[in-house]
Design a protein around this motif. Structure first.
Motif, PDB file in Angstrom:
ATOM      1  N   VAL A   1       0.854  -1.180   0.000  1.00  9.32           N
ATOM      2  CA  VAL A   1       0.000   0.000   0.000  1.00  9.32           C
ATOM      3  C   VAL A   1       0.892   1.233   0.000  1.00  9.32           C
ATOM      4  O   VAL A   1       1.624   1.464   0.970  1.00  9.32           O
ATOM      5  CB  VAL A   1      -0.942   0.018   1.218  1.00  9.32           C
ATOM      6  N   GLU A   2       0.813   2.013  -1.085  1.00  7.16           N
ATOM      7  CA  GLU A   2       1.665   3.198  -1.217  1.00  7.16           C
ATOM      8  C   GLU A   2       0.990   4.433  -0.634  1.00  7.16           C
ATOM      9  O   GLU A   2      -0.237   4.544  -0.621  1.00  7.16           O
ATOM     10  CB  GLU A   2       2.009   3.488  -2.693  1.00  7.16           C
ATOM     11  N   SER A   3       1.818   5.376  -0.222  1.00  2.10           N
ATOM     12  CA  SER A   3       1.336   6.685   0.217  1.00  2.10           C
ATOM     13  C   SER A   3       2.452   7.697   0.021  1.00  2.10           C
ATOM     14  O   SER A   3       3.615   7.320  -0.159  1.00  2.10           O
ATOM     15  CB  SER A   3       0.898   6.646   1.685  1.00  2.10           C
ATOM     16  N   GLY A   4       2.080   8.972   0.045  1.00  2.00           N
ATOM     17  CA  GLY A   4       3.088  10.027   0.010  1.00  2.00           C
ATOM     18  C   GLY A   4       3.234  10.767  -1.301  1.00  2.00           C
ATOM     19  O   GLY A   4       4.035  11.692  -1.400  1.00  2.00           O
ATOM     20  N   GLY A   5       2.474  10.382  -2.315  1.00  2.00           N
ATOM     21  CA  GLY A   5       2.575  11.096  -3.580  1.00  2.00           C
ATOM     22  C   GLY A   5       1.982  12.490  -3.473  1.00  2.00           C
ATOM     23  O   GLY A   5       1.384  12.862  -2.465  1.00  2.00           O
ATOM     24  N   GLY A   6       2.157  13.266  -4.539  1.00  2.00           N
ATOM     25  CA  GLY A   6       1.595  14.607  -4.545  1.00  2.00           C
ATOM     26  C   GLY A   6       2.224  15.466  -5.621  1.00  2.00           C
ATOM     27  O   GLY A   6       2.888  14.970  -6.525  1.00  2.00           O
ATOM     28  N   LEU A   7       1.984  16.772  -5.478  1.00  2.00           N
ATOM     29  CA  LEU A   7       2.486  17.759  -6.421  1.00  2.00           C
ATOM     30  C   LEU A   7       3.647  18.524  -5.786  1.00  2.00           C
ATOM     31  O   LEU A   7       3.536  18.979  -4.642  1.00  2.00           O
ATOM     32  CB  LEU A   7       1.360  18.725  -6.800  1.00  2.00           C
ATOM     33  N   VAL A   8       4.726  18.643  -6.521  1.00  2.00           N
ATOM     34  CA  VAL A   8       5.906  19.335  -6.003  1.00  2.00           C
ATOM     35  C   VAL A   8       6.558  20.097  -7.155  1.00  2.00           C
ATOM     36  O   VAL A   8       6.419  19.718  -8.320  1.00  2.00           O
ATOM     37  CB  VAL A   8       6.894  18.323  -5.377  1.00  2.00           C
TER      38      VAL A   8
ATOM     39  N   GLY B   1      12.961  20.525  -8.367  1.00  2.00           N
ATOM     40  CA  GLY B   1      13.978  20.696  -7.331  1.00  2.00           C
ATOM     41  C   GLY B   1      13.512  20.318  -5.943  1.00  2.00           C
ATOM     42  O   GLY B   1      14.315  20.252  -5.012  1.00  2.00           O
ATOM     43  N   GLY B   2      12.241  20.045  -5.800  1.00  2.00           N
ATOM     44  CA  GLY B   2      11.691  19.700  -4.500  1.00  2.00           C
ATOM     45  C   GLY B   2      11.894  18.241  -4.145  1.00  2.00           C
ATOM     46  O   GLY B   2      12.528  17.480  -4.874  1.00  2.00           O
ATOM     47  N   SER B   3      11.322  17.858  -3.008  1.00  2.16           N
ATOM     48  CA  SER B   3      11.480  16.495  -2.486  1.00  2.16           C
ATOM     49  C   SER B   3      10.124  15.913  -2.109  1.00  2.16           C
ATOM     50  O   SER B   3       9.203  16.647  -1.746  1.00  2.16           O
ATOM     51  CB  SER B   3      12.389  16.495  -1.258  1.00  2.16           C
ATOM     52  N   LEU B   4      10.059  14.611  -2.171  1.00  2.00           N
ATOM     53  CA  LEU B   4       8.898  13.859  -1.697  1.00  2.00           C
ATOM     54  C   LEU B   4       9.402  12.545  -1.125  1.00  2.00           C
ATOM     55  O   LEU B   4      10.435  12.020  -1.578  1.00  2.00           O
ATOM     56  CB  LEU B   4       7.922  13.551  -2.837  1.00  2.00           C
ATOM     57  N   ARG B   5       8.647  12.024  -0.180  1.00  2.00           N
ATOM     58  CA  ARG B   5       8.963  10.713   0.382  1.00  2.00           C
ATOM     59  C   ARG B   5       7.762   9.806   0.194  1.00  2.00           C
ATOM     60  O   ARG B   5       6.674  10.091   0.704  1.00  2.00           O
ATOM     61  CB  ARG B   5       9.322  10.820   1.864  1.00  2.00           C
ATOM     62  N   LEU B   6       7.970   8.727  -0.528  1.00  2.00           N
ATOM     63  CA  LEU B   6       6.936   7.726  -0.715  1.00  2.00           C
ATOM     64  C   LEU B   6       7.137   6.602   0.291  1.00  2.00           C
ATOM     65  O   LEU B   6       8.281   6.223   0.581  1.00  2.00           O
ATOM     66  CB  LEU B   6       6.977   7.158  -2.130  1.00  2.00           C
ATOM     67  N   SER B   7       6.040   6.087   0.790  1.00  2.00           N
ATOM     68  CA  SER B   7       6.098   4.948   1.706  1.00  2.00           C
ATOM     69  C   SER B   7       5.274   3.803   1.154  1.00  2.00           C
ATOM     70  O   SER B   7       4.266   4.015   0.477  1.00  2.00           O
ATOM     71  CB  SER B   7       5.573   5.343   3.088  1.00  2.00           C
ATOM     72  N   CYS B   8       5.722   2.617   1.458  1.00  2.00           N
ATOM     73  CA  CYS B   8       5.008   1.408   1.055  1.00  2.00           C
ATOM     74  C   CYS B   8       4.876   0.528   2.284  1.00  2.00           C
ATOM     75  O   CYS B   8       5.884   0.087   2.855  1.00  2.00           O
ATOM     76  CB  CYS B   8       5.779   0.695  -0.042  1.00  2.00           C
ATOM     77  N   ALA B   9       3.657   0.293   2.686  1.00  2.00           N
ATOM     78  CA  ALA B   9       3.380  -0.544   3.852  1.00  2.00           C
ATOM     79  C   ALA B   9       2.838  -1.887   3.390  1.00  2.00           C
ATOM     80  O   ALA B   9       2.131  -1.969   2.385  1.00  2.00           O
ATOM     81  CB  ALA B   9       2.388   0.143   4.768  1.00  2.00           C
TER      82      ALA B   9
ATOM     83  N   SER C   1      14.615  13.336  -4.112  1.00  2.00           N
ATOM     84  CA  SER C   1      15.100  14.705  -4.012  1.00  2.00           C
ATOM     85  C   SER C   1      15.481  15.219  -5.397  1.00  2.00           C
ATOM     86  O   SER C   1      15.605  14.445  -6.346  1.00  2.00           O
ATOM     87  CB  SER C   1      16.327  14.761  -3.088  1.00  2.00           C
ATOM     88  N   SER C   2      15.655  16.525  -5.481  1.00  2.00           N
ATOM     89  CA  SER C   2      16.018  17.163  -6.760  1.00  2.00           C
ATOM     90  C   SER C   2      15.104  16.687  -7.880  1.00  2.00           C
ATOM     91  O   SER C   2      15.552  16.309  -8.965  1.00  2.00           O
ATOM     92  CB  SER C   2      17.481  16.857  -7.098  1.00  2.00           C
ATOM     93  N   LEU C   3      13.831  16.711  -7.595  1.00  2.00           N
ATOM     94  CA  LEU C   3      12.860  16.175  -8.551  1.00  2.00           C
ATOM     95  C   LEU C   3      12.797  17.010  -9.824  1.00  2.00           C
ATOM     96  O   LEU C   3      12.970  18.242  -9.796  1.00  2.00           O
ATOM     97  CB  LEU C   3      11.488  16.088  -7.906  1.00  2.00           C
ATOM     98  N   LYS C   4      12.549  16.304 -10.919  1.00  2.00           N
ATOM     99  CA  LYS C   4      12.489  16.921 -12.245  1.00  2.00           C
ATOM    100  C   LYS C   4      11.113  16.634 -12.861  1.00  2.00           C
ATOM    101  O   LYS C   4      10.459  15.659 -12.490  1.00  2.00           O
ATOM    102  CB  LYS C   4      13.560  16.316 -13.149  1.00  2.00           C
ATOM    103  N   PRO C   5      10.680  17.443 -13.805  1.00  5.66           N
ATOM    104  CA  PRO C   5       9.393  17.174 -14.462  1.00  5.66           C
ATOM    105  C   PRO C   5       9.323  15.772 -15.057  1.00  5.66           C
ATOM    106  O   PRO C   5       8.257  15.157 -15.056  1.00  5.66           O
ATOM    107  CB  PRO C   5       9.334  18.248 -15.548  1.00  5.66           C
TER     108      PRO C   5
ATOM    109  N   VAL D   1       2.807  11.056  -8.599  1.00  6.60           N
ATOM    110  CA  VAL D   1       3.812  12.080  -8.314  1.00  6.60           C
ATOM    111  C   VAL D   1       3.846  13.023  -9.511  1.00  6.60           C
ATOM    112  O   VAL D   1       4.041  12.581 -10.646  1.00  6.60           O
ATOM    113  CB  VAL D   1       5.205  11.459  -8.091  1.00  6.60           C
ATOM    114  N   THR D   2       3.622  14.297  -9.247  1.00  2.03           N
ATOM    115  CA  THR D   2       3.635  15.297 -10.310  1.00  2.03           C
ATOM    116  C   THR D   2       4.656  16.373  -9.959  1.00  2.03           C
ATOM    117  O   THR D   2       4.575  16.968  -8.877  1.00  2.03           O
ATOM    118  CB  THR D   2       2.260  15.939 -10.503  1.00  2.03           C
ATOM    119  N   VAL D   3       5.589  16.605 -10.868  1.00  6.01           N
ATOM    120  CA  VAL D   3       6.617  17.617 -10.658  1.00  6.01           C
ATOM    121  C   VAL D   3       6.376  18.740 -11.661  1.00  6.01           C
ATOM    122  O   VAL D   3       6.442  18.524 -12.877  1.00  6.01           O
ATOM    123  CB  VAL D   3       8.027  17.034 -10.832  1.00  6.01           C
ATOM    124  N   SER D   4       6.081  19.906 -11.144  1.00  5.49           N
ATOM    125  CA  SER D   4       5.785  21.042 -12.021  1.00  5.49           C
ATOM    126  C   SER D   4       7.062  21.805 -12.362  1.00  5.49           C
ATOM    127  O   SER D   4       7.974  21.920 -11.544  1.00  5.49           O
ATOM    128  CB  SER D   4       4.791  21.972 -11.341  1.00  5.49           C
ATOM    129  N   SER D   5       7.076  22.337 -13.567  1.00  4.16           N
ATOM    130  CA  SER D   5       8.271  23.073 -14.017  1.00  4.16           C
ATOM    131  C   SER D   5       8.159  24.555 -13.680  1.00  4.16           C
ATOM    132  O   SER D   5       7.124  25.037 -13.260  1.00  4.16           O
ATOM    133  CB  SER D   5       8.459  22.888 -15.521  1.00  4.16           C
TER     134      SER D   5
END
Length: 124
Positions: A5-12, A15-23, A83-87, A120-124
């Motif tokens: 079960v994944e969680s933690g996605g979103g819009l960033v 250059g931003g960061s996100l942490r995804l978790s899988c339980a 980290s250092s996310l790209k489109p 996961v969406t990375v905006s430019s």
């Protein structure tokens, strides 16, 4: 069976960061190799990272140095720090587990259990 079960996605922003978790739901990730895959619209599902139960990890060339996979066996979770996310990282990210140890960790067909995915969406 184990159900990831994944969680933690979103819009960033770029250059931003996100942490995804899988339980693990149901049974545990104990003894299992766990991988993260991603799939962008119109593209095939591709491997991102994987971590073996005993030691060792794998990273796709496109994310090496930017993403870190880790597992907490006590909490029965696997995380992907991005980290250092790209489109071009924009995709649905899936967590998957192998039922038995296999020689490949990059082929989706080698995984037995899949989560529903998280966007996961990375905006430019």
């Amino acid at each position: 069976q184990v159900q990831p079960v994944e969680s933690g996605g979103g819009l960033v922003q770029t250059g931003g960061s996100l942490r995804l978790s899988c339980a693990a739901s149901g049974r545990t990730f104990s003894g299992k190799t766990v991988g993260w895959f991603r799939q962008a619209p119109g593209r095939e599902r591709e491997p991102v990272a994987a971590i073996w139960w005993w030691s060792g990890d794998y990273y796709a060339a496109s994310v090496k140095g930017r993403f870190t996979i880790s597992r907490d066996n006590a909490k029965n979770t696997v995380s992907l720090q991005m980290s250092s996310l790209k489109p071009e990282d924009t995709a649905v990210y899936y967590c998957a587990a192998q039922g038995v140890a296999r020689s490949s960790v990059t082929e989706p067909s080698q995984y037995d259990y899949w989560g529903q995915g998280t966007q996961v969406t990375v905006s430019s």
